[in-house]
Design a protein around this motif. Structure first.
Motif, PDB file in Angstrom:
ATOM      1  N   GLU A 243     -16.556 -21.209 -15.552  1.00  0.00           N
ATOM      2  CA  GLU A 243     -17.544 -21.841 -13.890  1.00  0.00           C
ATOM      3  C   GLU A 243     -18.684 -20.753 -14.047  1.00  0.00           C
ATOM      4  OE1 GLU A 243     -17.578 -23.111  -9.736  1.00  0.00           O
ATOM      5  OE2 GLU A 243     -16.439 -23.240 -11.413  1.00  0.00           O
ATOM      6  N   LYS A 244     -19.635 -21.772 -14.579  1.00  0.00           N
ATOM      7  CA  LYS A 244     -21.332 -20.785 -13.702  1.00  0.00           C
ATOM      8  C   LYS A 244     -22.066 -19.891 -15.535  1.00  0.00           C
ATOM      9  CE  LYS A 244     -21.313 -21.274  -8.739  1.00  0.00           C
ATOM     10  NZ  LYS A 244     -21.566 -20.643  -7.596  1.00  0.00           N
ATOM     11  N   GLY A 245     -21.059 -20.355 -16.455  1.00  0.00           N
ATOM     12  CA  GLY A 245     -21.271 -19.385 -17.317  1.00  0.00           C
ATOM     13  C   GLY A 245     -20.399 -18.745 -18.360  1.00  0.00           C
ATOM     14  N   LEU A 246     -19.469 -17.959 -16.884  1.00  0.00           N
ATOM     15  CA  LEU A 246     -18.418 -17.032 -17.606  1.00  0.00           C
ATOM     16  C   LEU A 246     -17.249 -17.739 -17.603  1.00  0.00           C
ATOM     17  CD1 LEU A 246     -17.510 -14.465 -16.761  1.00  0.00           C
ATOM     18  CD2 LEU A 246     -17.322 -14.915 -14.225  1.00  0.00           C
ATOM     19  N   SER A 247     -16.843 -17.511 -18.927  1.00  0.00           N
ATOM     20  CA  SER A 247     -15.021 -17.860 -18.731  1.00  0.00           C
ATOM     21  C   SER A 247     -14.250 -16.518 -18.678  1.00  0.00           C
ATOM     22  CB  SER A 247     -14.954 -17.979 -20.296  1.00  0.00           C
ATOM     23  OG  SER A 247     -15.503 -19.529 -21.083  1.00  0.00           O
ATOM     24  N   PHE A 248     -12.792 -16.969 -17.896  1.00  0.00           N
ATOM     25  CA  PHE A 248     -12.137 -16.143 -17.430  1.00  0.00           C
ATOM     26  C   PHE A 248     -10.180 -16.581 -18.123  1.00  0.00           C
ATOM     27  CE2 PHE A 248     -13.683 -19.148 -14.130  1.00  0.00           C
ATOM     28  CZ  PHE A 248     -12.461 -19.699 -14.055  1.00  0.00           C
ATOM     29  N   HIS A 249      -9.579 -15.683 -17.735  1.00  0.00           N
ATOM     30  CA  HIS A 249      -8.532 -15.846 -18.118  1.00  0.00           C
ATOM     31  C   HIS A 249      -7.664 -14.611 -17.215  1.00  0.00           C
ATOM     32  CE1 HIS A 249      -5.099 -16.412 -20.787  1.00  0.00           C
ATOM     33  NE2 HIS A 249      -4.388 -16.282 -19.789  1.00  0.00           N
ATOM     34  N   ASN A 250      -7.149 -14.979 -15.713  1.00  0.00           N
ATOM     35  CA  ASN A 250      -7.159 -13.873 -14.928  1.00  0.00           C
ATOM     36  C   ASN A 250      -5.962 -14.323 -15.041  1.00  0.00           C
ATOM     37  OD1 ASN A 250      -9.429 -12.813 -13.755  1.00  0.00           O
ATOM     38  ND2 ASN A 250      -9.776 -14.608 -13.237  1.00  0.00           N
ATOM     39  N   ILE A 251      -4.515 -13.048 -14.748  1.00  0.00           N
ATOM     40  CA  ILE A 251      -3.445 -12.816 -15.053  1.00  0.00           C
ATOM     41  C   ILE A 251      -2.587 -11.911 -13.627  1.00  0.00           C
ATOM     42  CG2 ILE A 251      -0.546 -13.077 -15.866  1.00  0.00           C
ATOM     43  CD1 ILE A 251      -1.762 -14.169 -18.383  1.00  0.00           C
ATOM     44  N   TRP A 252      -1.721 -12.334 -12.788  1.00  0.00           N
ATOM     45  CA  TRP A 252      -1.003 -11.090 -12.182  1.00  0.00           C
ATOM     46  C   TRP A 252       0.220 -11.473 -12.074  1.00  0.00           C
ATOM     47  CZ3 TRP A 252      -1.279  -6.982 -11.260  1.00  0.00           C
ATOM     48  CH2 TRP A 252      -0.603  -6.183  -9.679  1.00  0.00           C
ATOM     49  N   ARG A 253       0.938 -10.934 -11.714  1.00  0.00           N
ATOM     50  CA  ARG A 253       2.641 -10.905 -12.094  1.00  0.00           C
ATOM     51  C   ARG A 253       3.173  -9.847 -10.487  1.00  0.00           C
ATOM     52  NH1 ARG A 253       6.229  -8.689 -14.986  1.00  0.00           N
ATOM     53  NH2 ARG A 253       7.423 -10.763 -14.614  1.00  0.00           N
ATOM     54  N   ALA A 254       3.302 -10.787  -9.400  1.00  0.00           N
ATOM     55  CA  ALA A 254       3.953 -10.412  -8.406  1.00  0.00           C
ATOM     56  C   ALA A 254       4.694 -10.976  -7.740  1.00  0.00           C
ATOM     57  CB  ALA A 254       2.503  -9.680  -7.196  1.00  0.00           C
ATOM     58  N   PRO A 255       5.982 -10.917  -7.092  1.00  0.00           N
ATOM     59  CA  PRO A 255       6.057 -11.574  -6.095  1.00  0.00           C
ATOM     60  C   PRO A 255       5.627 -12.470  -4.809  1.00  0.00           C
ATOM     61  CG  PRO A 255       7.412  -9.921  -6.092  1.00  0.00           C
ATOM     62  CD  PRO A 255       5.944  -9.206  -6.278  1.00  0.00           C
ATOM     63  N   VAL A 256       6.558 -13.584  -4.949  1.00  0.00           N
ATOM     64  CA  VAL A 256       5.979 -14.782  -3.573  1.00  0.00           C
ATOM     65  C   VAL A 256       5.947 -13.655  -2.477  1.00  0.00           C
ATOM     66  CG1 VAL A 256       5.596 -16.514  -2.157  1.00  0.00           C
ATOM     67  CG2 VAL A 256       6.323 -16.837  -4.881  1.00  0.00           C
ATOM     68  N   ILE A 257       6.723 -12.780  -2.271  1.00  0.00           N
ATOM     69  CA  ILE A 257       6.857 -11.713  -0.862  1.00  0.00           C
ATOM     70  C   ILE A 257       6.606 -10.181  -1.545  1.00  0.00           C
ATOM     71  CG2 ILE A 257       7.728 -11.429   1.517  1.00  0.00           C
ATOM     72  CD1 ILE A 257       9.249 -13.615   1.374  1.00  0.00           C
ATOM     73  N   ASN A 258       5.694 -10.217  -1.084  1.00  0.00           N
ATOM     74  CA  ASN A 258       5.499  -8.826  -0.727  1.00  0.00           C
ATOM     75  C   ASN A 258       5.768  -7.492  -0.263  1.00  0.00           C
ATOM     76  OD1 ASN A 258       2.751  -8.368  -3.626  1.00  0.00           O
ATOM     77  ND2 ASN A 258       4.688 -10.216  -3.018  1.00  0.00           N
ATOM     78  N   LEU A 259       6.357  -6.723  -0.188  1.00  0.00           N
ATOM     79  CA  LEU A 259       6.770  -5.639   0.700  1.00  0.00           C
ATOM     80  C   LEU A 259       6.260  -4.361   0.973  1.00  0.00           C
ATOM     81  CD1 LEU A 259      10.887  -6.855   1.077  1.00  0.00           C
ATOM     82  CD2 LEU A 259       8.503  -7.871   2.677  1.00  0.00           C
ATOM     83  N   ASP A 260       5.633  -3.511   1.184  1.00  0.00           N
ATOM     84  CA  ASP A 260       5.328  -1.773   1.258  1.00  0.00           C
ATOM     85  C   ASP A 260       6.895  -1.334   1.575  1.00  0.00           C
ATOM     86  OD1 ASP A 260       6.937  -2.010   4.147  1.00  0.00           O
ATOM     87  OD2 ASP A 260       4.702  -1.173   4.900  1.00  0.00           O
ATOM     88  N   VAL A 261       7.140  -0.068   1.097  1.00  0.00           N
ATOM     89  CA  VAL A 261       8.081   0.917   1.217  1.00  0.00           C
ATOM     90  C   VAL A 261       8.839   0.619   2.541  1.00  0.00           C
ATOM     91  CG1 VAL A 261       6.874   2.226  -1.091  1.00  0.00           C
ATOM     92  CG2 VAL A 261       7.063   2.759   1.995  1.00  0.00           C
ATOM     93  N   HIS A 262       8.435   0.128   3.501  1.00  0.00           N
ATOM     94  CA  HIS A 262       8.850  -0.174   4.189  1.00  0.00           C
ATOM     95  C   HIS A 262       9.416  -0.628   5.581  1.00  0.00           C
ATOM     96  CE1 HIS A 262       8.020   4.348   6.276  1.00  0.00           C
ATOM     97  NE2 HIS A 262       6.674   4.024   5.409  1.00  0.00           N
ATOM     98  N   GLY A 263       9.702  -2.014   3.513  1.00  0.00           N
ATOM     99  CA  GLY A 263       9.813  -3.443   4.186  1.00  0.00           C
ATOM    100  C   GLY A 263       9.310  -4.200   4.760  1.00  0.00           C
ATOM    101  N   ARG A 264       7.853  -3.632   5.666  1.00  0.00           N
ATOM    102  CA  ARG A 264       6.431  -5.059   5.924  1.00  0.00           C
ATOM    103  C   ARG A 264       6.008  -5.522   4.711  1.00  0.00           C
ATOM    104  NH1 ARG A 264       4.792   0.198   9.297  1.00  0.00           N
ATOM    105  NH2 ARG A 264       4.411   0.889   7.394  1.00  0.00           N
TER     106      ARG A 264
END
Length: 364
Positions: A243-264
């Protein structure tokens, strides 16, 4: 009021322990063995004085202590009044009651209006802004009232319109299924702003919005195994292109629902086009994940509210929480749909929210 001794010693306000101009603690050791030797109270200055077993002395103002009281009610008040407002999840049936509209010019001129807009976004994750000029710099001006835009691989702003040979699925006129923007970023943009410059006159182009935290509530209560699968299984999210002269390859691994240590809930990740074909989990977990995900998508579509923006509208919503999409539409030279998009980050928005609350007297 309740105060642990070790915390009081760590937060001594004297010149050798605290730097007032930066409002920051100076390094002075951990003092885990230090104890209170003597307490005294000055009625005239309303200050608590402490003599410590290490020969150090501390003095604390009453108002400072009251704001930091460890009692449960005070801790709860601080978390909701100063840290972040408590989010309130909503269903499709509740949407008419929680929706709120703001006028663009009032957000530029009134700190009170700006605070209420940020409050609405923080609590319900959704707010509509009306009567914005049909110009290209509108989102830039609004974001500057908060702080600054979040730049991504697609630039500071992007234009959503039907484009031949599009580099992103959103640039097509086909139906856009419910999704969150850019789940392939670890530091995902937090607040999405969509400014309608032109709207298709075709029957399509309707916005779809769902509070995915409410969908997660339904799964947690009624389908706990599916909830566990979607909150514990890491998914590979990816975006490859240029996009706009910038090539990229972005990856992030995470669940669909992300929780904190308290389950929120921390954030929702969901985008069919950006879900990679690499799925780095044991093979026997794949089918159960697909079954849980099919249930999530069905519930999200059942809970979706629908509306169609008009030129001058700015739809703003929490990209960590809501899933959004639109119906397909006809795109011709005489029937154009043109949306300008931008992002804000919650760190910047919450900072502005706190500053506004202080300046307007809500924290006094």
């Amino acid at each position: 009021m309740q105060f642990p001794e070790i915390w009081l010693r760590d937060n001594c306000q004297c010149k050798s322990c605290y730097l007032p101009q930066t409002r920051s603690r100076l390094p002075h050791g951990w003092h885990t063995k230090v104890q209170v030797r003597e307490l005294s109270w000055c009625v005239d200055t309303q200050r608590l004085h402490i003599d410590w077993s290490d020969e150090h002395q501390s003095s604390f103002e009453l108002s400072w202590l009251q704001a930091r009281d460890f009692a449960p009610a005070n801790r709860k008040r601080y978390l909701s009044d100063c840290y972040r407002p408590e989010p309130r999840h909503w269903s499709r049936q509740q949407y008419p009651q929680i929706q709120r509209e703001f006028v663009y010019e009032e957000l530029l001129q009134s700190d009170e209006a700006l605070l209420q807009w940020l409050q609405q976004l923080a609590v319900y994750g959704l707010a509509m802004i009306r009567q914005a000029p049909l110009e290209l710099n509108v989102l830039q001006t609004l974001c500057q009232r908060v702080g600054f835009m979040r730049r991504t691989t697609y630039g500071h702003e992007w234009h959503v319109s039907a484009q031949p040979g599009a580099s992103n699925y959103a640039y097509l006129a086909q139906p856009l299924p419910l999704h969150t923007d850019m789940p392939y970023f670890e530091y995902k943009p937090s607040i999405t702003l969509l400014h309608t410059l032109q709207q298709s006159d075709s029957p399509g182009g309707w916005n779809l919005l769902t509070d995915a935290f409410h969908v997660a509530d339904l799964l947690r209560a009624e389908h706990p195994k599916a909830f566990q699968m979607l909150s514990e299984t890491p998914v590979d999210w990816a975006d490859i292109g240029s996009e706009k002269g910038l090539s990229f390859h972005n990856i992030w691994r995470a669940p669909v629902i992300n929780l904190d240590v308290h389950g929120r809930y921390l954030r929702i990740n969901h985008s069919v086009p950006q879900r990679d074909s690499h799925f780095s989990i044991p093979a026997e977990q794949v089918r159960p994940w697909y079954e849980a995900m099919a249930l999530f998508v069905r519930l999200a579509n059942e809970q979706a509210c629908t509306f169609k923006t008009t030129p001058g509208d700015i739809l703003t919503f929490d990209n960590l929480r809501l899933v959004h999409g639109r119906t397909g539409y006809d795109d011709t030279d005489r029937n154009v749909r043109h949306i300008v998009g931008a992002f804000l980050d919650w760190d910047i928005a919450y900072s502005r929210w706190r500053v506004l609350k202080q300046s307007l007297g809500y924290n006094n």
